[in-house]
Scaffold this motif. Structure first.
Motif, PDB file in Angstrom:
ATOM      1  N   ALA A 319      -5.755   6.200 -16.667  1.00 14.45           N
ATOM      2  CA  ALA A 319      -4.825   7.306 -16.436  1.00 14.45           C
ATOM      3  C   ALA A 319      -4.677   7.638 -14.954  1.00 14.45           C
ATOM      4  CB  ALA A 319      -5.288   8.536 -17.214  1.00 14.45           C
ATOM      5  N   ASP A 320      -5.761   7.475 -14.190  1.00 11.11           N
ATOM      6  CA  ASP A 320      -5.716   7.842 -12.771  1.00 11.11           C
ATOM      7  C   ASP A 320      -4.931   6.850 -11.925  1.00 11.11           C
ATOM      8  OD1 ASP A 320      -7.229  10.067 -13.283  1.00 11.11           O
ATOM      9  OD2 ASP A 320      -9.145   9.102 -12.760  1.00 11.11           O
ATOM     10  N   TYR A 321      -4.566   5.699 -12.529  1.00 10.32           N
ATOM     11  CA  TYR A 321      -3.965   4.645 -11.702  1.00 10.32           C
ATOM     12  C   TYR A 321      -2.502   4.366 -12.052  1.00 10.32           C
ATOM     13  CZ  TYR A 321      -8.971   4.251 -11.411  1.00 10.32           C
ATOM     14  OH  TYR A 321     -10.294   4.572 -11.262  1.00 10.32           O
ATOM     15  N   ASP A 322      -2.018   5.044 -13.098  1.00  5.43           N
ATOM     16  CA  ASP A 322      -0.622   4.829 -13.494  1.00  5.43           C
ATOM     17  C   ASP A 322       0.357   5.207 -12.395  1.00  5.43           C
ATOM     18  OD1 ASP A 322      -1.065   3.770 -15.989  1.00  5.43           O
ATOM     19  OD2 ASP A 322      -1.138   5.718 -16.985  1.00  5.43           O
ATOM     20  N   LYS A 323      -0.060   6.139 -11.531  1.00  3.86           N
ATOM     21  CA  LYS A 323       0.869   6.571 -10.485  1.00  3.86           C
ATOM     22  C   LYS A 323       0.993   5.541  -9.371  1.00  3.86           C
ATOM     23  CE  LYS A 323      -2.771   9.472  -8.388  1.00  3.86           C
ATOM     24  NZ  LYS A 323      -3.617   9.983  -9.457  1.00  3.86           N
ATOM     25  N   PHE A 324       0.076   4.588  -9.361  1.00  2.00           N
ATOM     26  CA  PHE A 324       0.117   3.559  -8.332  1.00  2.00           C
ATOM     27  C   PHE A 324       0.900   2.323  -8.793  1.00  2.00           C
ATOM     28  CE2 PHE A 324      -4.215   5.484  -7.410  1.00  2.00           C
ATOM     29  CZ  PHE A 324      -3.716   6.375  -6.466  1.00  2.00           C
ATOM     30  N   VAL A 325       0.525   1.821  -9.939  1.00  3.07           N
ATOM     31  CA  VAL A 325       1.147   0.599 -10.485  1.00  3.07           C
ATOM     32  C   VAL A 325       1.286   0.779 -11.991  1.00  3.07           C
ATOM     33  CG1 VAL A 325       0.181  -0.886  -8.667  1.00  3.07           C
ATOM     34  CG2 VAL A 325      -1.058  -0.578 -10.831  1.00  3.07           C
ATOM     35  N   THR A 326       1.996  -0.153 -12.623  1.00  5.10           N
ATOM     36  CA  THR A 326       2.087  -0.166 -14.087  1.00  5.10           C
ATOM     37  C   THR A 326       0.799  -0.742 -14.639  1.00  5.10           C
ATOM     38  OG1 THR A 326       4.482  -0.453 -14.022  1.00  5.10           O
ATOM     39  CG2 THR A 326       3.378  -1.004 -16.080  1.00  5.10           C
ATOM     40  N   MET A 327       0.017   0.082 -15.302  1.00  3.53           N
ATOM     41  CA  MET A 327      -1.279  -0.340 -15.808  1.00  3.53           C
ATOM     42  C   MET A 327      -1.142  -0.925 -17.213  1.00  3.53           C
ATOM     43  SD  MET A 327      -3.353   0.150 -13.368  1.00  3.53           S
ATOM     44  CE  MET A 327      -4.965  -0.028 -14.125  1.00  3.53           C
ATOM     45  N   PRO A 328      -2.078  -1.779 -17.588  1.00  4.59           N
ATOM     46  CA  PRO A 328      -2.031  -2.352 -18.951  1.00  4.59           C
ATOM     47  C   PRO A 328      -2.150  -1.262 -20.008  1.00  4.59           C
ATOM     48  CG  PRO A 328      -3.557  -3.572 -17.561  1.00  4.59           C
ATOM     49  CD  PRO A 328      -3.194  -2.327 -16.802  1.00  4.59           C
ATOM     50  N   GLN A 329      -1.493  -1.506 -21.129  1.00  2.00           N
ATOM     51  CA  GLN A 329      -1.627  -0.670 -22.310  1.00  2.00           C
ATOM     52  C   GLN A 329      -2.141  -1.544 -23.460  1.00  2.00           C
ATOM     53  OE1 GLN A 329       1.761   1.817 -23.243  1.00  2.00           O
ATOM     54  NE2 GLN A 329       2.472   1.761 -21.106  1.00  2.00           N
ATOM     55  N   SER A 455      -2.302  -5.642  -9.941  1.00  2.00           N
ATOM     56  CA  SER A 455      -1.066  -5.903  -9.211  1.00  2.00           C
ATOM     57  C   SER A 455      -1.446  -6.361  -7.818  1.00  2.00           C
ATOM     58  CB  SER A 455      -0.186  -4.646  -9.148  1.00  2.00           C
ATOM     59  OG  SER A 455      -0.646  -3.760  -8.144  1.00  2.00           O
ATOM     60  N   ASP A 456      -0.485  -6.681  -7.029  1.00  2.00           N
ATOM     61  CA  ASP A 456      -0.792  -7.097  -5.660  1.00  2.00           C
ATOM     62  C   ASP A 456      -1.402  -5.956  -4.854  1.00  2.00           C
ATOM     63  OD1 ASP A 456       0.158  -9.591  -6.214  1.00  2.00           O
ATOM     64  OD2 ASP A 456       2.139  -9.275  -5.316  1.00  2.00           O
ATOM     65  N   ASP A 457      -1.244  -4.713  -5.353  1.00  2.00           N
ATOM     66  CA  ASP A 457      -1.742  -3.551  -4.610  1.00  2.00           C
ATOM     67  C   ASP A 457      -2.937  -2.883  -5.273  1.00  2.00           C
ATOM     68  OD1 ASP A 457       0.277  -3.823  -2.698  1.00  2.00           O
ATOM     69  OD2 ASP A 457       1.689  -2.614  -3.872  1.00  2.00           O
ATOM     70  N   LEU A 458      -3.417  -3.428  -6.381  1.00  2.00           N
ATOM     71  CA  LEU A 458      -4.525  -2.777  -7.079  1.00  2.00           C
ATOM     72  C   LEU A 458      -5.402  -3.827  -7.755  1.00  2.00           C
ATOM     73  CD1 LEU A 458      -5.717   0.009  -7.974  1.00  2.00           C
ATOM     74  CD2 LEU A 458      -4.429  -0.301 -10.104  1.00  2.00           C
ATOM     75  N   PHE A 459      -6.706  -3.694  -7.544  1.00  2.00           N
ATOM     76  CA  PHE A 459      -7.661  -4.536  -8.257  1.00  2.00           C
ATOM     77  C   PHE A 459      -8.936  -3.735  -8.465  1.00  2.00           C
ATOM     78  CE2 PHE A 459      -9.002  -5.308  -3.885  1.00  2.00           C
ATOM     79  CZ  PHE A 459     -10.373  -5.407  -3.973  1.00  2.00           C
ATOM     80  N   SER A 460      -9.798  -4.249  -9.307  1.00  2.00           N
ATOM     81  CA  SER A 460     -11.107  -3.642  -9.491  1.00  2.00           C
ATOM     82  C   SER A 460     -12.167  -4.724  -9.443  1.00  2.00           C
ATOM     83  CB  SER A 460     -11.188  -2.887 -10.826  1.00  2.00           C
ATOM     84  OG  SER A 460     -11.128  -3.800 -11.916  1.00  2.00           O
ATOM     85  N   CYS A 461     -13.370  -4.307  -9.116  1.00  2.00           N
ATOM     86  CA  CYS A 461     -14.497  -5.225  -9.153  1.00  2.00           C
ATOM     87  C   CYS A 461     -15.763  -4.394  -9.283  1.00  2.00           C
ATOM     88  CB  CYS A 461     -14.538  -6.128  -7.920  1.00  2.00           C
ATOM     89  SG  CYS A 461     -14.750  -5.241  -6.355  1.00  2.00           S
ATOM     90  N   HIS A 462     -16.819  -5.059  -9.664  1.00  2.00           N
ATOM     91  CA  HIS A 462     -18.115  -4.385  -9.809  1.00  2.00           C
ATOM     92  C   HIS A 462     -18.932  -4.643  -8.546  1.00  2.00           C
ATOM     93  CE1 HIS A 462     -22.244  -3.656 -11.237  1.00  2.00           C
ATOM     94  NE2 HIS A 462     -21.667  -2.762 -12.057  1.00  2.00           N
ATOM     95  N   TYR A 489      -7.081   0.258  -3.916  1.00  2.00           N
ATOM     96  CA  TYR A 489      -5.616   0.343  -3.840  1.00  2.00           C
ATOM     97  C   TYR A 489      -5.218   0.150  -2.385  1.00  2.00           C
ATOM     98  CZ  TYR A 489      -0.890   2.290  -4.127  1.00  2.00           C
ATOM     99  OH  TYR A 489       0.483   2.483  -4.040  1.00  2.00           O
ATOM    100  N   PHE A 490      -4.170  -0.635  -2.198  1.00  2.00           N
ATOM    101  CA  PHE A 490      -3.686  -0.896  -0.848  1.00  2.00           C
ATOM    102  C   PHE A 490      -2.776   0.263  -0.446  1.00  2.00           C
ATOM    103  CE2 PHE A 490      -1.141  -3.062   2.429  1.00  2.00           C
ATOM    104  CZ  PHE A 490      -2.167  -3.628   3.172  1.00  2.00           C
ATOM    105  N   HIS A 491      -3.307   1.121   0.437  1.00  2.00           N
ATOM    106  CA  HIS A 491      -2.586   2.337   0.819  1.00  2.00           C
ATOM    107  C   HIS A 491      -2.490   2.431   2.339  1.00  2.00           C
ATOM    108  CE1 HIS A 491      -1.266   6.533   0.815  1.00  2.00           C
ATOM    109  NE2 HIS A 491      -2.252   6.794   1.708  1.00  2.00           N
ATOM    110  N   ASP A 492      -1.283   2.650   2.770  1.00  2.00           N
ATOM    111  CA  ASP A 492      -1.022   2.885   4.202  1.00  2.00           C
ATOM    112  C   ASP A 492      -1.611   1.776   5.070  1.00  2.00           C
ATOM    113  OD1 ASP A 492       0.127   4.292   6.266  1.00  2.00           O
ATOM    114  OD2 ASP A 492      -1.525   5.727   6.471  1.00  2.00           O
ATOM    115  N   ARG A 496      -8.333   0.748  -0.007  1.00  2.00           N
ATOM    116  CA  ARG A 496      -9.107   1.962  -0.117  1.00  2.00           C
ATOM    117  C   ARG A 496      -9.598   2.144  -1.555  1.00  2.00           C
ATOM    118  NH1 ARG A 496      -6.176   6.507   3.677  1.00  2.00           N
ATOM    119  NH2 ARG A 496      -5.339   5.074   5.282  1.00  2.00           N
ATOM    120  N   ILE A 497     -10.616   3.023  -1.706  1.00  2.00           N
ATOM    121  CA  ILE A 497     -11.135   3.319  -3.045  1.00  2.00           C
ATOM    122  C   ILE A 497     -10.181   4.278  -3.730  1.00  2.00           C
ATOM    123  CG2 ILE A 497     -13.084   4.226  -4.350  1.00  2.00           C
ATOM    124  CD1 ILE A 497     -14.842   3.742  -1.903  1.00  2.00           C
ATOM    125  N   ALA A 498      -9.723   3.846  -4.961  1.00  2.00           N
ATOM    126  CA  ALA A 498      -8.841   4.713  -5.749  1.00  2.00           C
ATOM    127  C   ALA A 498      -9.593   5.377  -6.885  1.00  2.00           C
ATOM    128  CB  ALA A 498      -7.668   3.914  -6.302  1.00  2.00           C
TER     129      ALA A 498
END
Length: 503
Positions: A319-329, A455-462, A489-492, A496-498
């Motif tokens: 939910a916190d990342y929908d504003k950045f990219v289209t997240m999987p459903q 997306s090209d602007d969002l990823f996650s990792c452990h 998230y790739f910002h400005d 950065r940590i999203a």
């Protein structure tokens, strides 16, 4: 002397007369005998048999025969063909009188071919006359010649389902056929064919023109058939060979009432599955569903899975990342009316094959596939370990600067996220007693894994970190561990940590 001469003359005359009378009497008697002999019936019989023999050899005996006047079915064909053929094959003919004692009016003779009675001839007396007052001479003439054959009349019955057809002696049997009577009852037609003189061969065909195995019980003919009575889902179709079977739509499915010469039918669902069905078999019927992320792909033969997509549901942790990219459903698929479980080919968010197992008629995959190793280009561009080390040092109050070093951390945070808000709130706390009771920490272990691309602007990792610190109060080392999944998230112009999952 004169008297003697007269006597001699008279005697001569008398003698001559006697001689003349005797000659006449002899000729008369002989002629009468010849006439009597000629009037004997065997002369006519012999002449007739000779003529009949010649006709039989030439296959024309039927021209001399008088056949019995019987009613013959149109399906009988040539009633006497076999008999006539037998006459032509006779090698020796004889005759015998059959009428018993001699008759002056009518006699019956038998024509025997190779010692078998094959025909009967009637000999009629046309007139009679008396010869020499003691003999009767008849004038005989040949009458009718009848075949010596026994005719037994039969009736044949053909009992077949409506829609089937039949032939008798190679001729179609229909309701309109001459010589055929019929009745219809309980889905069957009973044809009755009378005036047959041999039981004929019957062939029965099903509704598609295929020959059926026939059972002939002394003239009552039926076909070996199977009666099917099935109610199937609307997604199913029934085939007899290559022929589609018609059904009637009813509440709960399609009703098939069907008679066939086939011992099995083919049942197909609309998805390309099929089974062979015999009476008494259980027909499977499956309604299946499954859930997968909508950025996964699914293939199912020639079917389009999108036709069976019933709903999509957002994933709360995204939910916190929908504003950045289209997240999987999560996408839910439902397939109804299957003969067997579908064989799916599922590929994950990286396009890699995914294994699955139905639990009954359901399975779900809710998480994204993560790569064990983070791609080198991501490590070089984002350097997630360095960012999280800064975050760890902020948590232990080891950053320099105002508000516990929030100014240093801030360039690694995405503004207006929950993560940013919580970090800023933490930076305003005055009592950081735990964090203030240790010496400068040292990172002794680090690892980054479980890379997920969104997306090209969002990823996650452990990210896993072990940070050793000497606690002044306890005079002992402790290890502070960070083990969480972080979103970047790739910002400005920088990564950065999203957000963060886990502790």
């Amino acid at each position: 002397m004169r008297d003697k001469a007269v006597f001699r003359i008279i005697y001569g005359i008398l003698l001559a007369g006697i001689i003349l009378f005797t000659d006449f009497a002899v000729e008369y008697v002989q002629g009468s005998i010849d006439e009597y002999e000629a009037s004997q019936p065997e002369h006519v019989v012999n002449a007739t048999l000779e003529k009949f023999t010649e006709a039989a050899k030439n296959g024309k005996a039927d021209e001399m025969l008088t056949y019995p006047d019987v009613e013959v079915s149109p399906y009988e064909g040539a009633l006497y063909a076999e008999y006539n053929a037998g006459l032509a094959s006779v090698s020796e003919w004889k005759w015998k009188i059959l009428s018993g004692s001699y008759s002056e009016e009518r006699q019956v003779y038998g024509f025997y071919g190779d010692d078998e009675l094959l025909a009967k001839m009637v000999l009629n007396c046309r007139d009679s006359r008396i010869i020499m007052e003691i003999l009767t001479a008849n004038t005989w003439e040949a009458g009718e010649i009848y075949p010596s054959i026994t005719l037994t009349r039969y009736t044949e019955y053909i009992d077949i389902p409506v829609g089937f057809s039949a032939t008798l002696n190679g001729i179609p049997v229909t309701k309109e056929s001459p010589g055929v009577e019929w009745t219809e009852k309980n889905g069957n037609i009973l044809y009755t064919i009378d005036n047959l003189y041999n039981l004929k061969e019957v062939q029965i065909y099903d509704s598609y023109g295929r020959p059926c195995e026939v059972v002939n019980d002394n003239g009552y003919v039926t076909a070996k058939t199977q009666y099917y009575n099935l109610i199937l889902p609307v997604e199913y179709r029934v085939f007899d060979g290559n022929n589609a079977v018609a059904g009637v739509t009813e509440k709960g499915g399609i009703h098939y009432r069907y008679t066939s010469s086939s011992e099995t039918l083919t049942i197909k669902d609309i998805y390309g599955n099929e089974i062979r069905y015999s009476n008494g078999d259980t027909v499977p019927s499956l309604d299946v569903s499954f859930v997968i992320p909508d950025n996964f792909t699914v293939e199912w033969g020639d079917n389009d899975p999108n036709d069976y997509l019933v709903m999509k549901e957002k994933i709360s942790m995204y939910a916190d990342y929908d504003k950045f990219v289209t997240m999987p459903q999560l996408a839910r698929y439902e397939i109804k009316g299957l003969l067997k479980l579908p064989e799916l080919k599922i590929r994950d968010n990286f396009g890699l094959p995914v294994d699955y197992t139905f639990n009954g008629n359901y399975f779900e995959i809710t998480e994204q596939t993560a790569l064990t190793e983070v791609p080198e280009d991501i490590l070089a561009a984002a350097d997630p370990v360095a960012i999280i080390k800064t975050w760890s040092l902020f948590n232990s109050n080891d950053l320099t600067g105002r508000r516990h070093g929030f100014g240093t951390l801030q360039k690694y945070l995405v503004p207006n996220t929950d993560f940013y808000i919580q970090a800023e709130k933490y930076s305003r706390e005055e009592d950081l007693s735990f964090a203030s009771t240790h010496n400068t920490p040292e990172f002794i272990a680090e690892n980054v894994s479980d890379y997920v691309y969104y997306s090209d602007d969002l990823f996650s990792c452990h990210v896993y970190l072990e940070k050793k610190m000497f606690i002044v109060q306890n005079q002992a080392d402790i290890v502070d561990t960070t083990s969480s999944t972080f979103f970047f998230y790739f910002h400005d112009g920088s990564w950065r940590i999203a957000g963060q999952w886990g502790i």
